[in-house]
Design a protein around this motif. Structure first.
Motif, PDB file in Angstrom:
ATOM      1  N   ALA A 213      -4.629  -1.431   4.495  1.00  0.00           N
ATOM      2  CA  ALA A 213      -3.369  -1.287   3.766  1.00  0.00           C
ATOM      3  C   ALA A 213      -3.607  -0.575   2.452  1.00  0.00           C
ATOM      4  O   ALA A 213      -4.744  -0.458   1.976  1.00  0.00           O
TER       5      ALA A 213
ATOM      6  N   CYS B 228      -1.706  -0.597  -1.539  1.00  0.00           N
ATOM      7  CA  CYS B 228      -0.690  -1.224  -2.374  1.00  0.00           C
ATOM      8  C   CYS B 228      -0.762  -0.655  -3.781  1.00  0.00           C
ATOM      9  O   CYS B 228      -1.828  -0.273  -4.264  1.00  0.00           O
TER      10      CYS B 228
ATOM     11  N   ASN C  21      -0.171  12.839  -2.179  1.00  0.00           N
ATOM     12  CA  ASN C  21       1.168  13.170  -1.688  1.00  0.00           C
ATOM     13  C   ASN C  21       1.321  14.669  -1.465  1.00  0.00           C
ATOM     14  O   ASN C  21       1.871  15.103  -0.444  1.00  0.00           O
TER      15      ASN C  21
ATOM     16  N   THR D  33       2.521  12.687   2.068  1.00  0.00           N
ATOM     17  CA  THR D  33       2.829  11.262   2.017  1.00  0.00           C
ATOM     18  C   THR D  33       3.788  10.979   0.866  1.00  0.00           C
ATOM     19  O   THR D  33       4.130  11.861   0.067  1.00  0.00           O
TER      20      THR D  33
ATOM     21  N   LEU E 102       3.395   8.094  -1.352  1.00  0.00           N
ATOM     22  CA  LEU E 102       2.861   6.975  -2.116  1.00  0.00           C
ATOM     23  C   LEU E 102       3.526   6.909  -3.484  1.00  0.00           C
ATOM     24  O   LEU E 102       3.786   7.958  -4.107  1.00  0.00           O
TER      25      LEU E 102
ATOM     26  N   GLN F 238      -3.438   2.757  -7.204  1.00  0.00           N
ATOM     27  CA  GLN F 238      -3.374   2.172  -5.869  1.00  0.00           C
ATOM     28  C   GLN F 238      -4.707   1.516  -5.520  1.00  0.00           C
ATOM     29  O   GLN F 238      -5.772   1.973  -5.945  1.00  0.00           O
TER      30      GLN F 238
ATOM     31  N   HIS G 189       4.391  -3.650  -3.107  1.00  0.00           N
ATOM     32  CA  HIS G 189       4.511  -3.825  -1.665  1.00  0.00           C
ATOM     33  C   HIS G 189       3.315  -3.229  -0.933  1.00  0.00           C
ATOM     34  O   HIS G 189       2.826  -2.163  -1.278  1.00  0.00           O
TER      35      HIS G 189
ATOM     36  N   ASP H 149       1.648  -1.341   2.165  1.00  0.00           N
ATOM     37  CA  ASP H 149       1.942  -0.418   3.249  1.00  0.00           C
ATOM     38  C   ASP H 149       0.795  -0.540   4.249  1.00  0.00           C
ATOM     39  O   ASP H 149      -0.296  -0.021   4.034  1.00  0.00           O
ATOM     40  N   TRP H 150       1.032  -1.257   5.350  1.00  0.00           N
ATOM     41  CA  TRP H 150      -0.031  -1.572   6.294  1.00  0.00           C
ATOM     42  C   TRP H 150      -0.233  -0.442   7.295  1.00  0.00           C
ATOM     43  O   TRP H 150       0.730   0.135   7.800  1.00  0.00           O
TER      44      TRP H 150
ATOM     45  N   THR I 243      -1.134  -0.059  10.735  1.00  0.00           N
ATOM     46  CA  THR I 243      -1.173  -1.027  11.833  1.00  0.00           C
ATOM     47  C   THR I 243      -1.795  -0.486  13.112  1.00  0.00           C
ATOM     48  O   THR I 243      -2.031  -1.249  14.054  1.00  0.00           O
TER      49      THR I 243
END
Length: 458
Positions: free
Chosen positions: A220, A222, A259, A264, A266, A271, A301, A303-304, A306
């Motif tokens: 993740a 964050c 970014n 992206t 972010l 981070q 928050h 951002d995983w 997955t």
């Protein structure tokens, strides 16, 4: 040319595997960083340990320098033949010689890259853990004592090299270490050659420690409103003993660079990029505990990532930070420097370094393997500006001095090469002269990677 006699003998030995074309020499005279091009007199491509031994013995008779070359990804000019002679390109020695799954070991030639080894290991359930980002050769990684994003859990090359075969400066071939997990038999010669940057011998075979591929992986990213909170989160996580596989810091400038380079979105804030390895239940518990620390420190928050593809993209983005940073300032080159401090002094080190970079006026994104107190600054300088290069060198020196003041080291990962050689006395004092004595004992004529790490005549 001063080394013509040696080159003539080597041409007889190697034939067209001794390259003297301008293009070949130029390719081996350039580095990833700011150092000027310094082409060797020739490039030798050995294919066996015996050939390496014969090449080195020939060069020893003629006083011809030998500088080992892996993939050329080192950042302190390690592989540049600054005194001429030959560049010994080991890329054709690229065989995985044995995988001993029961012992969790692999035996490889030095030109095998870390990605190639892990591809070979896929069916075994094992992996080689050291991940410096670049797809570097394993011989080069051992020679520079490489580290990377996974060192916080699995250790550096120092922890994962069990045994070596080495060609000494006179052409003798020796073996160090063994496949046993421990030994009390004499000096740790394996540890001596790991990190010696090709100044004491040429590594021609490595026995490496492997690890089991984790059952579950969770990753993740964050964001935090300020870098202090992010760094304090790292410190708290380590001190609580939460077993992180990776825990990386990037500042707000680097987030913006990501970014732009990757499309992206972010938050352009400091981070943390994290990864957990283990069983399904252990990974879930570790992630939960880490989340509690983040919440307590005011982190944002998660951002995983997955899926395996998302995790690969996340770490490809992190590993691409250097090249993305260079592209962020068109026309720039990077003076990249690193420092490493005890984890308790990490926040202080990052705070002072950020202030120093801001005061210098030189763009300097910060990233770091902060789980082990190691971070990097990419100082982006105009390639046409001698003044910016001078200012960046002064800034890098202040970073090194800061690391020592805080109880750390001038480099936790990049190594010494020629870029940090003038700082060695500052860190080691009289111990640097002891290193020079070891160099003179093993390489009395100074033919192996001269001009790096130590001064033979000091």
């Amino acid at each position: 040319m001063p080394h013509d006699a040696a080159l003539a003998e080597l041409a007889t030995l190697l034939g067209d595997r001794l390259a003297r074309s301008k293009a070949e020499r130029a390719a081996h005279g350039a580095s990833e960083a700011w150092f000027p091009e310094t082409p060797p007199d020739a490039v030798a491509y050995p294919e066996t340990t015996d050939e390496v031994a014969r090449i080195v013995a020939t060069c020893a008779r003629h006083g011809c320098p030998v500088t080992a070359w892996g993939t050329g990804t080192a950042l302190e000019g390690h592989a540049l033949a600054i005194r001429g002679g030959i560049s010994l390109d080991l890329s054709r020695m690229d065989r995985v010689l044995a995988v001993r799954a029961e012992d969790m070991q692999a035996v490889v030639q030095p030109g095998v890259t870390r990605e190639a080894l892990n591809t070979e290991l896929r069916a075994t359930g094992l992996m080689f853990s050291v991940d410096p980002g670049a797809n570097a050769s394993l011989g080069g990684m051992a020679a520079t004592r490489a580290s990377g994003t996974t060192a916080v859990r699995y250790g550096t090359m120092r922890d994962n090299v069990m045994a070596l075969q080495v060609v000494l400066a006179d052409g003798r071939v020796i073996r160090t270490g063994s496949g046993a997990k421990k030994s009390s038999a004499g000096y740790d010669l394996t540890g001596l050659f790991v990190g010696s940057e090709g100044t004491l011998g040429i590594i021609t075979e490595l026995t490496l420690r492997l690890h089991g591929q984790p059952e579950a992986i969770s990753a993740a990213v964050c964001a935090f409103d300020d870098f202090e909170a992010a760094v304090q989160t790292v410190i708290a996580t380590i001190q609580m003993g939460i077993p992180m596989a990776r825990i990386e810091f990037v500042d707000e400038t680097t987030a913006a660079i990501f970014n732009k380079a990757n499309g992206t979105s972010l938050p352009e804030k400091p981070q943390l990029m994290v990864e957990f390895h283990g069983s399904e239940s252990a990974v879930e518990e570790d992630a939960r505990r880490f989340g509690e620390v983040v919440a307590e420190m005011g982190g944002g928050h998660f951002d995983w990532a997955t899926t395996p593809e998302a995790r690969t993209a996340l770490w490809r983005m992190r590993h691409g930070a250097y090249r993305a940073s260079i592209a962020y300032r068109p026309g720039s080159i990077g003076l990249v420097t690193d420092m490493c401090v005890p984890i308790s002094r990490l926040a202080e080190a990052v705070r002072e370094t950020r202030a120093d970079i801001a005061a210098s006026g030189i763009p300097g994104p910060i990233v770091g393997h902060v789980g082990d107190g190691n971070f990097h600054a990419v100082l982006l300088i105009d390639r046409a500006s001698p003044d910016e290069l001078k200012a960046a060198k002064a800034l890098a020196r202040r970073m090194a001095e800061r690391a020592l003041r805080l109880g750390g080291t001038i480099t936790g990962e990049h190594g010494v090469g020629m870029g940090k050689k003038d700082l060695m006395a500052l860190e080691h004092g009289d111990a640097w002269e002891v290193m020079a004595r070891i160099k003179r004992a093993l390489d009395p004529d100074g033919i192996l990677n001269p001009g790096k790490v130590v001064e033979v005549n000091q």
